[in-house]
Design a protein around this motif. Structure first.
Motif, short mmCIF file in Angstrom:
data_model
loop_
_atom_site.label_atom_id
_atom_site.label_comp_id
_atom_site.label_asym_id
_atom_site.label_seq_id
_atom_site.Cartn_x
_atom_site.Cartn_y
_atom_site.Cartn_z
N TRP A 91 10.28 1.87 1.24
CA TRP A 91 9.16 0.93 1.36
C TRP A 91 9.41 -0.36 0.61
O TRP A 91 8.91 -1.43 1.01
CB TRP A 91 7.86 1.59 0.91
CG TRP A 91 7.32 2.51 1.96
CD1 TRP A 91 7.26 3.87 1.91
CD2 TRP A 91 6.80 2.13 3.23
NE1 TRP A 91 6.73 4.37 3.07
CE2 TRP A 91 6.43 3.32 3.91
CE3 TRP A 91 6.61 0.91 3.88
CZ2 TRP A 91 5.88 3.31 5.19
CZ3 TRP A 91 6.06 0.90 5.16
CH2 TRP A 91 5.70 2.08 5.80
N PHE B 83 0.83 -1.21 0.00
CA PHE B 83 0.00 0.00 0.00
C PHE B 83 0.87 1.26 0.00
O PHE B 83 0.60 2.22 -0.73
CB PHE B 83 -0.93 0.00 1.21
CG PHE B 83 -1.93 1.12 1.22
CD1 PHE B 83 -3.14 0.99 0.54
CD2 PHE B 83 -1.66 2.31 1.87
CE1 PHE B 83 -4.05 2.04 0.52
CE2 PHE B 83 -2.57 3.35 1.87
CZ PHE B 83 -3.77 3.22 1.19
N ALA B 84 1.94 1.25 0.80
CA ALA B 84 2.82 2.42 0.88
C ALA B 84 3.59 2.65 -0.41
O ALA B 84 3.77 3.80 -0.84
CB ALA B 84 3.78 2.25 2.06
N GLY C 107 2.57 1.95 -3.38
CA GLY C 107 1.62 2.54 -4.31
C GLY C 107 1.37 4.01 -4.05
O GLY C 107 1.09 4.78 -4.98
N ALA C 108 1.49 4.42 -2.81
CA ALA C 108 1.21 5.82 -2.45
C ALA C 108 2.37 6.75 -2.77
O ALA C 108 2.20 7.98 -2.71
CB ALA C 108 0.87 5.91 -0.96
N THR C 109 3.54 6.21 -3.10
CA THR C 109 4.69 7.05 -3.44
C THR C 109 4.59 7.54 -4.89
O THR C 109 3.84 6.97 -5.70
CB THR C 109 6.01 6.30 -3.25
OG1 THR C 109 6.05 5.17 -4.14
CG2 THR C 109 6.16 5.82 -1.81
N HIS C 110 5.39 8.55 -5.22
CA HIS C 110 5.42 9.11 -6.57
C HIS C 110 6.87 9.12 -7.05
O HIS C 110 7.59 10.11 -6.86
CB HIS C 110 4.83 10.52 -6.59
CG HIS C 110 3.38 10.57 -6.18
ND1 HIS C 110 2.35 10.31 -7.04
CD2 HIS C 110 2.81 10.82 -4.96
CE1 HIS C 110 1.19 10.41 -6.40
NE2 HIS C 110 1.44 10.71 -5.13
N TYR D 64 -1.51 -0.86 -6.81
CA TYR D 64 -0.82 -1.38 -5.63
C TYR D 64 -1.78 -1.52 -4.44
O TYR D 64 -1.65 -2.45 -3.63
CB TYR D 64 0.36 -0.49 -5.28
CG TYR D 64 1.63 -0.89 -5.99
CD1 TYR D 64 2.60 -1.65 -5.34
CD2 TYR D 64 1.86 -0.56 -7.32
CE1 TYR D 64 3.76 -2.04 -5.98
CE2 TYR D 64 3.00 -0.95 -7.98
CZ TYR D 64 3.96 -1.69 -7.31
OH TYR D 64 5.09 -2.10 -7.96
N ALA D 65 -2.75 -0.62 -4.33
CA ALA D 65 -3.72 -0.73 -3.25
C ALA D 65 -4.56 -2.00 -3.40
O ALA D 65 -4.85 -2.71 -2.41
CB ALA D 65 -4.62 0.50 -3.22
N GLN E 229 -1.27 3.84 -8.37
CA GLN E 229 -1.60 3.89 -6.95
C GLN E 229 -2.73 2.91 -6.62
O GLN E 229 -2.66 2.16 -5.65
CB GLN E 229 -2.00 5.32 -6.55
CG GLN E 229 -0.84 6.30 -6.45
CD GLN E 229 -0.25 6.67 -7.81
OE1 GLN E 229 -0.99 6.78 -8.79
NE2 GLN E 229 1.05 6.86 -7.88
N TRP E 230 -3.77 2.91 -7.45
CA TRP E 230 -4.88 1.99 -7.24
C TRP E 230 -4.44 0.54 -7.49
O TRP E 230 -4.94 -0.39 -6.83
CB TRP E 230 -6.05 2.34 -8.15
CG TRP E 230 -6.93 3.40 -7.56
CD1 TRP E 230 -6.96 4.73 -7.88
CD2 TRP E 230 -7.91 3.21 -6.54
NE1 TRP E 230 -7.89 5.40 -7.13
CE2 TRP E 230 -8.50 4.48 -6.29
CE3 TRP E 230 -8.36 2.11 -5.81
CZ2 TRP E 230 -9.50 4.67 -5.35
CZ3 TRP E 230 -9.35 2.29 -4.87
CH2 TRP E 230 -9.91 3.55 -4.64
#
Length: 410
Positions: free
Chosen positions: A101, A84-85, A87-90, A164-165, A161-162
């Motif tokens: 992560w 999840f983390a 996926g939240a990175t850019h 990886y979530a 992002q979605w």
């Protein structure tokens, strides 16, 4: 074992291989940087370092679940958080948090793999390991389908992002399985030795050498280390190669991550049956030659960019041979382990099996940029020659497993 294998396979491409490298290429990173970033998943190569703790102790606070299940639950929950983390990175804005992560998730994923391997070995006799390895591989490959094709489809239609979530959410299935499954029993008729903390790190290694002899042990460790080198060295560059050849993310998902994974499952079950029928030695030879041949199949894609027929043929050869070789080498390595130190010895063998290819793969982007994809695939196939030479020496020393009987099934 199939569901636990799914949990091991799901995060691998997302944190240590093609899906991650495809994402990085998709946001514009150069091949050299992608190769170096792949080193962040190096915990998969070093899991033997903390495997003695897994053999000796339950995870703190979860001891009531048993040694294997406590470590499984810890590692699976950490993988979920790590995916999840990530996926939240850019990464296009900076890769440092991504690297952090990936380190966390690779440590947890490697720990999960060690515990699942120990669980598999401890619930079945040696003559059942090929069949059980094939079953584990079925779940593992399905995990690869979702971690590869599933993530690519979601990324293509929504965003990374979605993707990886969604993959993080799928880790709830192996977590639930760990909560419901039982702790494996101690092997009947075997005395499990109690060792102190210092011995926990040293005795698994000394036991391996004393059980098999120094010469055989050294040769087999080197052999395991280079056996699948031709396949592993191209792993990091596979995703970028597909994009650079003109295929869309959806096409890559369909061919490489769905069709290819099912070919890998077919190869895994063929490998399990072949080992049971023909034994380790002959199948190690067949598998080694197959892995090298499959690299040459990628030359079809290099000389026919954008052609789906070339993609399908190359992926068929690559995944069929990979699946076959994977089951053969897992069954062979399982037969070498002492069940007093299951997690440690098998983790050491698996780490050695991945270390040379992973390290070389981190620099593969520079080799491709200096030469070409075609030269890279040809050179990678030729690296099987040292493994064949070592197998020739090992041939008369390898002990085949006794045939399975109806009274000896787990």
């Amino acid at each position: 074992m199939a569901v636990l294998g799914f949990g091991s396979g799901l995060p691998f491409l997302l944190i240590a291989s093609q899906t991650l490298s495809t994402r990085l290429r998709d946001v514009g990173l150069d091949l050299g940087s992608i190769g170096l970033i792949s080193l962040a998943s190096f915990f998969y190569l070093l899991k033997f370092v903390w495997a003695p703790l897994i053999d000796r102790f339950a995870f703190p606070g979860l001891g009531a679940m048993g040694r294997r299940r406590s470590w499984l639950l810890f590692s699976q929950v950490t993988v979920l958080v790590g995916l999840f983390a990530i996926g939240a990175t850019h990464p296009e804005q900076g890769v440092w948090w991504l690297v952090v992560w990936v380190l966390v998730a690779s440590f947890a994923g490697a720990t999960q793999d060690s515990v699942v391997d120990a669980y598999r070995i401890e619930i079945a006799p040696k003559n059942a390991q090929a069949a059980l390895a094939a079953t584990y591989t079925l779940g593992y490959r399905i995990g690869l389908i979702l971690g590869g094709a599933g993530a690519l489809y979601v990324a293509d239609f929504v965003d990374w992002q979605w993707a990886y979530a969604a993959m993080a959410g799928l880790m709830l299935l192996p977590i639930l399985t760990t909560l419901l499954c039982r702790e494996p029993p101690r092997p009947e008729g075997e005395q499990i030795r109690r060792v102190d903390a210092a011995q926990a790190f040293w005795e698994p290694i000394s036991s391996f050498f004393s059980s098999h002899g120094v010469a055989f042990s050294i040769v087999v460790l080197v052999f395991v280390g280079i056996y699948k080198f031709p396949d592993q060295v191209i792993g990091v560059m596979a995703g970028p190669f597909y994009l650079d050849s003109g295929y869309t993310k959806a096409e890559i998902a369909t061919v490489a991550k769905v069709f290819g994974i099912w070919m890998g499952i077919l190869g895994a079950f063929l490998g399990g049956g072949a080992v049971a029928y023909f034994g380790y030695r002959k199948m190690l030879l067949v598998a080694a030659l197959g892995v090298a041949f499959s690299n040459l199949a990628f030359l079809l894609m290099a000389h026919n960019p954008g052609q789906l027929w070339a993609f399908y043929l190359a992926i068929s050869a690559d995944n069929l041979c990979q699946g076959f070789a994977g089951t053969v080498i897992v069954a062979f390595m399982s037969s070498l382990t002492d069940r007093n130190f299951t997690a440690t010895q098998f983790a050491l063998l698996v780490s050695l099996a991945n270390l040379p290819g992973k390290f070389s793969g981190s620099f593969s982007g520079y080799l491709v940029e200096a030469t070409s994809y075609s030269t890279f695939f040809f050179l990678s196939a030729m690296t099987i020659v040292p493994a064949l030479a070592l197998l020739a020496w090992l041939w008369r020393h390898i002990k085949e497993a006794e045939p399975a009987s109806t009274t000896d099934t787990p």
